[in-house]
Design an enzyme around this catalytic site. Structure first.
Site, PDB file in Angstrom:
ATOM      1  N   LYS A  48       0.828  -1.142  -0.007  1.00 23.58           N
ATOM      2  CA  LYS A  48       0.026   0.088  -0.114  1.00 23.58           C
ATOM      3  C   LYS A  48       0.764   1.323  -0.180  1.00 23.58           C
ATOM      4  CE  LYS A  48      -4.138  -1.536   2.164  1.00 23.58           C
ATOM      5  NZ  LYS A  48      -5.190  -1.420   3.199  1.00 23.58           N
ATOM      6  N   LYS A  90      -5.497 -11.576  -6.403  1.00 23.87           N
ATOM      7  CA  LYS A  90      -6.575 -11.705  -5.885  1.00 23.87           C
ATOM      8  C   LYS A  90      -7.512 -10.588  -5.983  1.00 23.87           C
ATOM      9  CE  LYS A  90      -5.633  -8.756  -1.835  1.00 23.87           C
ATOM     10  NZ  LYS A  90      -5.599  -8.329  -0.166  1.00 23.87           N
ATOM     11  N   LYS A 125     -10.539  -4.736  -3.595  1.00 21.55           N
ATOM     12  CA  LYS A 125     -11.307  -3.436  -3.736  1.00 21.55           C
ATOM     13  C   LYS A 125     -10.336  -2.201  -4.190  1.00 21.55           C
ATOM     14  CE  LYS A 125     -12.216  -3.772   1.064  1.00 21.55           C
ATOM     15  NZ  LYS A 125     -13.257  -4.018   2.171  1.00 21.55           N
TER      16      LYS A 125
HETATM   17  P1  TYM Z   1     -10.760  -6.260   4.550  1.00 28.68           P
HETATM   18  O1  TYM Z   1     -11.809  -5.268   4.972  1.00 28.68           O
HETATM   19  O2  TYM Z   1      -9.743  -5.920   3.627  1.00 28.68           O
HETATM   20  O3  TYM Z   1     -11.388  -7.594   4.130  1.00 28.68           O
HETATM   21  C1  TYM Z   1     -12.404  -8.229   4.676  1.00 28.68           C
HETATM   22  C2  TYM Z   1     -12.130  -9.892   4.927  1.00 28.68           C
HETATM   23  O4  TYM Z   1     -12.310 -10.093   3.437  1.00 28.68           O
HETATM   24  C3  TYM Z   1     -11.147 -11.099   3.265  1.00 28.68           C
HETATM   25  N1  TYM Z   1     -10.706 -11.116   1.803  1.00 28.68           N
HETATM   26  C4  TYM Z   1     -10.612 -12.073   0.794  1.00 28.68           C
HETATM   27  N2  TYM Z   1     -10.729 -13.385   1.112  1.00 28.68           N
HETATM   28  C5  TYM Z   1     -10.657 -14.134   0.018  1.00 28.68           C
HETATM   29  N3  TYM Z   1     -10.423 -13.841  -1.237  1.00 28.68           N
HETATM   30  C6  TYM Z   1     -10.280 -12.313  -1.456  1.00 28.68           C
HETATM   31  N4  TYM Z   1      -9.940 -11.770  -2.853  1.00 28.68           N
HETATM   32  C7  TYM Z   1     -10.257 -11.697  -0.260  1.00 28.68           C
HETATM   33  N5  TYM Z   1     -10.345 -10.234  -0.348  1.00 28.68           N
HETATM   34  C8  TYM Z   1     -10.620  -9.835   1.117  1.00 28.68           C
HETATM   35  C9  TYM Z   1     -10.084 -10.399   3.912  1.00 28.68           C
HETATM   36  O5  TYM Z   1      -8.977 -11.515   4.319  1.00 28.68           O
HETATM   37  C10 TYM Z   1     -10.775 -10.171   5.313  1.00 28.68           C
HETATM   38  O6  TYM Z   1     -10.949 -11.168   6.041  1.00 28.68           O
HETATM   39  N6  TYM Z   1      -7.193  -6.168   8.153  1.00 28.68           N
HETATM   40  C11 TYM Z   1      -8.448  -6.491   7.826  1.00 28.68           C
HETATM   41  C12 TYM Z   1      -9.723  -5.921   8.756  1.00 28.68           C
HETATM   42  C13 TYM Z   1      -9.525  -6.160  10.041  1.00 28.68           C
HETATM   43  C14 TYM Z   1      -9.484  -7.344  10.758  1.00 28.68           C
HETATM   44  C15 TYM Z   1      -9.522  -6.963  12.206  1.00 28.68           C
HETATM   45  C16 TYM Z   1      -9.777  -8.582  10.423  1.00 28.68           C
HETATM   46  C17 TYM Z   1      -9.142  -4.990  10.932  1.00 28.68           C
HETATM   47  N7  TYM Z   1      -9.165  -5.890  12.371  1.00 28.68           N
HETATM   48  C18 TYM Z   1      -9.497  -7.995  13.322  1.00 28.68           C
HETATM   49  C19 TYM Z   1     -10.032  -9.770  11.515  1.00 28.68           C
HETATM   50  C20 TYM Z   1      -9.844  -9.258  12.883  1.00 28.68           C
HETATM   51  C21 TYM Z   1      -8.889  -6.193   6.364  1.00 28.68           C
HETATM   52  O7  TYM Z   1      -8.281  -5.425   5.702  1.00 28.68           O
HETATM   53  O8  TYM Z   1      -9.857  -6.703   5.721  1.00 28.68           O
END
Ligand code: TYM
Length: 332
Positions: A112, A195, A198
């Site tokens: 990022k 992957k 967004k």
């Molecule tokens: P975020 O908001 O980017 O994504 C939410 C969840 O979606 C999963 N994900 C995917 N899984 C499979 N294939 C994909 N292409 C794909 N893209 C996204 C992510 O792995 C995630 O589970 N850092 C985290 C948010 C967070 C969090 C936490 C998660 C903040 N605090 C505490 C767990 C526990 C994130 O950026 O998710």
């Protein structure tokens, strides 16, 4: 009951299929036999510049989508991160236990910050994974249902829990990632070596849960597939078709092997067309319920307020324990 915590960022108008299939649908299926805490992580969303009106709207949209896919606030705790101030309070403590080099090795930060430019990448983006560790450790979660891209952040969380416990006593549970193999990495429809994302996928590579079903069908039809004509599940050799099979299987509940058998002797076109219909069947009722939740923001906010109260009742004593172990004087 085992405790769960997971979170999703309100950084888009809709979840995409990676979010839904990799994480959120597991949140729904796990809410009944776990003590589950699910969080819309708005504090994480501001690590890159955000317009206030957009953030407010997307936070409500994220909560409405979570309800629409089947989270039930009577069976889990659904809340917004910024409503529970203990997250930022514990994050500071953990920041002081995290090595600069250790944080610098986080690949999501490296990607990022390269995209935003070193000078525009915020310090918040740098400490993002430490705030994530605080989210998890405050609830003494046993497991964290996420997609594959979160594995390194969970490793850091485990390291920080162990480090704190070793230095100051057993305040925290060391959490395990819950990453479900088949759908843990849903791929970009136009570039099935990356992957679905967004922030980096092209619009044609991403299907949103709230997307118009005719548009989604078109995206499936124009998905990049592989040379050859045979429908086979071979993620290394045929990543495009294999990704479509994974999505189809997860949305329909039919095992991949059954799909491969059913499409024997038929072309990619049939598979893609049917996948559009399978998606529509899942998405239509979700979209309808979503509208209902979004049209009543007062009710939505009340659900989130009740969730925040339940979350704080767990988070506050954990933070108080950690503060006490660190040597902070009691304030009363
Ligand atoms: P975020 O908001 O980017 O994504 C939410 C969840 O979606 C999963 N994900 C995917 N899984 C499979 N294939 C994909 N292409 C794909 N893209 C996204 C992510 O792995 C995630 O589970 N850092 C985290 C948010 C967070 C969090 C936490 C998660 C903040 N605090 C505490 C767990 C526990 C994130 O950026 O998710």
């Amino acid at each position: 009951r085992n405790r769960l915590l997971s979170g999703i960022q309100p950084t888009a108008d809709s979840f995409h299929l990676g979010n839904y299939l990799g994480a959120v649908r597991h949140w729904v299926s796990m809410q009944d036999d776990h003590d589950a805490f699910y969080c819309v992580v708005d504090l994480h969303a501001i690590t890159v510049a955000t317009d206030p009106t957009v953030l407010r709207d997307r936070t409500r949209r994220a909560a409405a989508q979570l309800l629409a896919v089947g989270l039930n606030p009577a069976r889990c705790t659904l809340f917004v991160q910024s409503h529970v101030p203990e997250h930022t309070q514990l994050a500071w403590v953990l920041n002081c236990l995290t090595g600069f080099g250790e944080a610098s090795r986080m690949t999501q930060f490296k990607d990022k910050s390269a995209r935003h430019g070193a000078d525009r990448a915020s310090v918040g983006l740098f400490t993002y994974p430490v705030l994530q560790a605080a989210d998890i450790l405050l609830y003494r979660a046993d497991a964290v249902p996420v997609g594959e891209d979160q594995r390194q952040h969970l490793e850091l969380t485990r390291d920080l829990a162990q480090r704190f416990n070793r230095e100051y006593g057993p305040a925290f549970t060391v959490p395990a990632p819950h990453i479900v193999g088949d759908t843990a990495r849903i791929l970009d429809l136009q570039d099935p070596t990356s992957k679905m994302s967004k922030s980096t996928s092209s619009p044609a590579g991403v299907v949103d849960l709230l997307e118009d079903v005719a548009k989604a069908a078109k995206k499936f039809r124009s998905a990049v597939t592989d040379t050859g004509r045979e429908i086979a599940f071979d993620p290394a050799g045929k990543p495009g078709v294999s990704n479509l099979l994974t999505i189809y299987s997860a949305l329909s509940g039919r095992p991949v092997a059954e799909l491969v058998a059913a499409y024997e002797g038929r072309g990619y076109g049939d598979l893609k067309k049917d996948l559009g219909e399978v998606f529509a069947e899942v998405a239509r009722p979700v979209q309808e319920r979503f509208r209902g939740y979004l049209d009543d923001p007062a009710a939505l906010d009340a659900v989130l307020a009740a969730g925040a109260a339940k979350a704080r009742a767990v988070a506050a004593p954990t933070l108080a324990d950690a503060y006490d172990r660190m040597g902070f004087l009691p304030s009363t």
